[in-house]
Design a protein around this motif. Structure first.
Motif, mmCIF file in Angstrom:
data_model
loop_
_atom_site.group_PDB
_atom_site.id
_atom_site.type_symbol
_atom_site.label_atom_id
_atom_site.label_comp_id
_atom_site.label_asym_id
_atom_site.label_seq_id
_atom_site.Cartn_x
_atom_site.Cartn_y
_atom_site.Cartn_z
ATOM 1 N N PHE A 1 0.854 -1.189 0.000
ATOM 2 C CA PHE A 1 0.000 0.000 0.000
ATOM 3 C C PHE A 1 0.891 1.241 0.000
ATOM 4 C CE2 PHE A 1 -2.504 -3.350 1.941
ATOM 5 C CZ PHE A 1 -3.690 -3.268 1.214
ATOM 6 N N PRO A 2 0.847 2.037 -1.079
ATOM 7 C CA PRO A 2 1.737 3.209 -1.175
ATOM 8 C C PRO A 2 1.256 4.357 -0.296
ATOM 9 C CG PRO A 2 0.287 3.128 -3.075
ATOM 10 C CD PRO A 2 0.007 1.880 -2.277
ATOM 11 N N ARG A 3 2.198 5.205 0.079
ATOM 12 C CA ARG A 3 1.899 6.432 0.811
ATOM 13 C C ARG A 3 2.350 7.668 0.038
ATOM 14 N NH1 ARG A 3 -1.305 3.855 3.147
ATOM 15 N NH2 ARG A 3 -1.332 3.236 5.355
ATOM 16 N N VAL A 4 2.951 7.454 -1.137
ATOM 17 C CA VAL A 4 3.439 8.546 -1.982
ATOM 18 C C VAL A 4 2.938 8.306 -3.395
ATOM 19 C CG1 VAL A 4 5.492 9.727 -2.885
ATOM 20 C CG2 VAL A 4 5.503 8.837 -0.554
ATOM 21 N N GLU A 5 2.531 9.361 -4.086
ATOM 22 C CA GLU A 5 2.037 9.255 -5.450
ATOM 23 C C GLU A 5 3.177 9.404 -6.456
ATOM 24 O OE1 GLU A 5 -1.056 8.558 -6.280
ATOM 25 O OE2 GLU A 5 -1.763 8.556 -4.196
ATOM 26 N N GLU A 6 3.028 8.770 -7.621
ATOM 27 C CA GLU A 6 4.006 8.936 -8.693
ATOM 28 C C GLU A 6 4.108 10.409 -9.084
ATOM 29 O OE1 GLU A 6 2.952 6.410 -11.921
ATOM 30 O OE2 GLU A 6 3.509 4.559 -10.894
ATOM 31 N N SER B 1 11.960 8.892 5.091
ATOM 32 C CA SER B 1 10.531 9.031 5.373
ATOM 33 C C SER B 1 9.789 7.765 4.938
ATOM 34 C CB SER B 1 9.954 10.244 4.652
ATOM 35 O OG SER B 1 10.020 10.074 3.240
ATOM 36 N N VAL B 2 8.572 7.581 5.451
ATOM 37 C CA VAL B 2 7.756 6.417 5.112
ATOM 38 C C VAL B 2 7.083 6.658 3.765
ATOM 39 C CG1 VAL B 2 5.811 4.973 5.800
ATOM 40 C CG2 VAL B 2 7.350 5.907 7.539
ATOM 41 N N ILE B 3 7.324 5.768 2.813
ATOM 42 C CA ILE B 3 6.769 5.938 1.468
ATOM 43 C C ILE B 3 5.719 4.883 1.133
ATOM 44 C CG2 ILE B 3 8.787 7.126 0.553
ATOM 45 C CD1 ILE B 3 9.711 4.429 -0.576
ATOM 46 N N ALA B 4 5.643 3.826 1.935
ATOM 47 C CA ALA B 4 4.657 2.769 1.703
ATOM 48 C C ALA B 4 4.594 1.901 2.951
ATOM 49 C CB ALA B 4 5.029 1.926 0.485
ATOM 50 N N VAL B 5 3.563 1.058 3.000
ATOM 51 C CA VAL B 5 3.472 0.063 4.066
ATOM 52 C C VAL B 5 3.195 -1.292 3.437
ATOM 53 C CG1 VAL B 5 2.733 1.674 5.846
ATOM 54 C CG2 VAL B 5 1.021 0.552 4.419
ATOM 55 N N ILE B 6 3.644 -2.331 4.112
ATOM 56 C CA ILE B 6 3.397 -3.710 3.684
ATOM 57 C C ILE B 6 2.619 -4.390 4.798
ATOM 58 C CG2 ILE B 6 4.445 -5.897 3.025
ATOM 59 C CD1 ILE B 6 6.843 -4.307 1.992
ATOM 60 N N SER B 7 1.413 -4.819 4.456
ATOM 61 C CA SER B 7 0.510 -5.396 5.447
ATOM 62 C C SER B 7 0.500 -6.917 5.343
ATOM 63 C CB SER B 7 -0.901 -4.841 5.245
ATOM 64 O OG SER B 7 -1.819 -5.471 6.120
ATOM 65 N N GLU B 8 0.193 -7.568 6.445
ATOM 66 C CA GLU B 8 0.093 -9.024 6.447
ATOM 67 C C GLU B 8 -1.238 -9.494 5.879
ATOM 68 O OE1 GLU B 8 0.750 -9.956 10.509
ATOM 69 O OE2 GLU B 8 2.933 -9.735 10.392
ATOM 70 N N THR B 9 -2.205 -8.576 5.741
ATOM 71 C CA THR B 9 -3.504 -8.909 5.154
ATOM 72 C C THR B 9 -3.768 -7.976 3.983
ATOM 73 O OG1 THR B 9 -4.815 -7.363 6.481
ATOM 74 C CG2 THR B 9 -4.292 -9.501 7.477
#
Length: 371
Positions: A56-61, A69-77
């Motif tokens: 799941f991205p937190r920054v747009e192209e 800085s945090v640019i995305a997250v990786i979730s277990e679900t």
């Protein structure tokens, strides 16, 4: 949930531009899979996934992000995590003493302290650079009024959109054309407001563009930003939506062959050669000492570094970003949105939205003297 942090890609920069995400939102990814391509002032970098999971991205192209800085997250679900709640701003002048390492060094070199910055929280290298630019500019009266502007017959009034280094290059070209009158620049940088770039006044922020156009304060515009393709295209779309004609800026040392066709809003740098029967679209920036040989077909919103050498019958689609010192063989086609790293030699086609990387070794070998 794992946070994806943008690493320190270069020691002399504090942020990078997201060229493209290589995976889709919500896609399941593997550890080590390439997630994105990030562009700095010197090169393009791949970023790999530190963990497996759902992306799941937190920054747009097209956006910039600070290193670390945090640019995305990786979730277990496959359920998207809620974005973090922004902390409430608490004005506190005593908190303004937190410099980044590079900002602290630059501030110390120029005799600046936290009291010189009207900012709370972390002071970055960019903040210090902006403060230095502001200090270097002379105090001038406000220059936003063009009501009494009178021009000799035949002059075209040109407005430069965005200031900074790119605009300085552009202004240096435009000032060589006696047919043009540079009425000013628009830029959102507070440090540039009410000052001048090579004698051209900064009239205010970009929000004044529509007002100035409706009031007839300029005849044509041209975009000074030269570093980010997406930025140039957004500004272009904004101007065209208002019906603003766009000027071309061609350095007098450039050579254009017979039958060359240019669109609008192009910047052609010093000692550029464009061969006969070549066509360029709109809003391109062709840096100094590039060679575009005969019968090329180039699209729009293309940026080059210096010394791009394109042979004959080359086709370049829209939104391509070239680095410095690139050689393109005849009949090569380059797809839309491609990024070509500095030093590349293109022998065959480049698909759309692909990156051409060049691996450069910094290894040194001692040369033994004979005898």
């Amino acid at each position: 949930m794992f946070e994806v942090i943008l690493p320190q890609l270069e020691v002399n920069s504090e942020r990078a531009l997201l060229v493209t995400w290589m995976v889709e939102k919500g896609e399941r990814i593997k550890k080590g899979q390439v997630l994105a391509h990030w562009e700095t002032a010197k090169s393009v970098h791949e970023l790999a996934a530190p963990h497996a999971g759902y992306f799941f991205p937190r920054v747009e192209e097209g956006d910039e992000a600070d290193f670390l800085s945090v640019i995305a997250v990786i979730s277990e679900t496959d359920a998207e995590p809620a974005p973090p709640k922004a902390p409430e701003a608490k004005p506190n002048r005593e908190a303004a003493g937190n410099f980044t390492k590079k900002a602290a060094a630059l501030a110390a070199q120029n005799g600046l302290s936290a009291a010189d910055f009207d900012k709370t929280g972390i002071i970055t290298e960019r903040d210090v650079q902006s403060r230095l630019r502001q200090s270097a500019l002379p105090d001038l009266p406000k220059t936003s009024s063009l009501d009494n502007l009178k021009l000799p017959d035949g002059l075209t009034r040109v407005l430069v959109i965005t200031g900074g280094i790119g605009a300085m290059h552009l202004i240096a070209i435009l000032r060589k054309d006696p047919r043009l009158d540079l009425v000013g620049c628009l830029d959102d940088d507070p440090a540039l407001q009410d000052h001048r770039l090579f004698g051209v006044p900064v009239l205010g922020p970009l929000s004044l563009l529509e007002t100035f156009w409706r009031e007839g304060r300029f005849d044509q515009a041209i975009i000074g930003a030269t570093a980010v393709v997406a930025t140039r295209q957004k500004l272009w779309d904004r101007c065209k939506a208002l019906g603003i004609p766009m000027a071309n800026a061609i350095d007098p040392s450039a050579v254009l062959g017979a039958g060359v066709v240019l669109g609008e809003g192009n910047i052609i740098g010093a000692q550029v050669h464009i061969g006969m029967a070549t066509r360029l679209g709109d809003n391109n920036f062709i840096a100094a000492k590039c060679n575009i040989d005969h019968h090329n077909q180039w699209g729009s919103h293309i940026l080059t570094g210096p010394g791009v050498m394109s042979s004959s019958f080359v086709s370049v689609a829209d939104r391509v970003r070239f680095g410095t010192g690139i050689f393109i063989e005849p009949l090569v086609t380059i797809g839309a949105g491609a990024v070509i790293s500095s030093g590349a030699l293109l022998l065959g086609p480049v698909p759309a939205d692909h990156l051409v990387k060049v691996r450069v070794s910094t290894e040194t070998v001692h040369l033994k003297k004979e005898g």
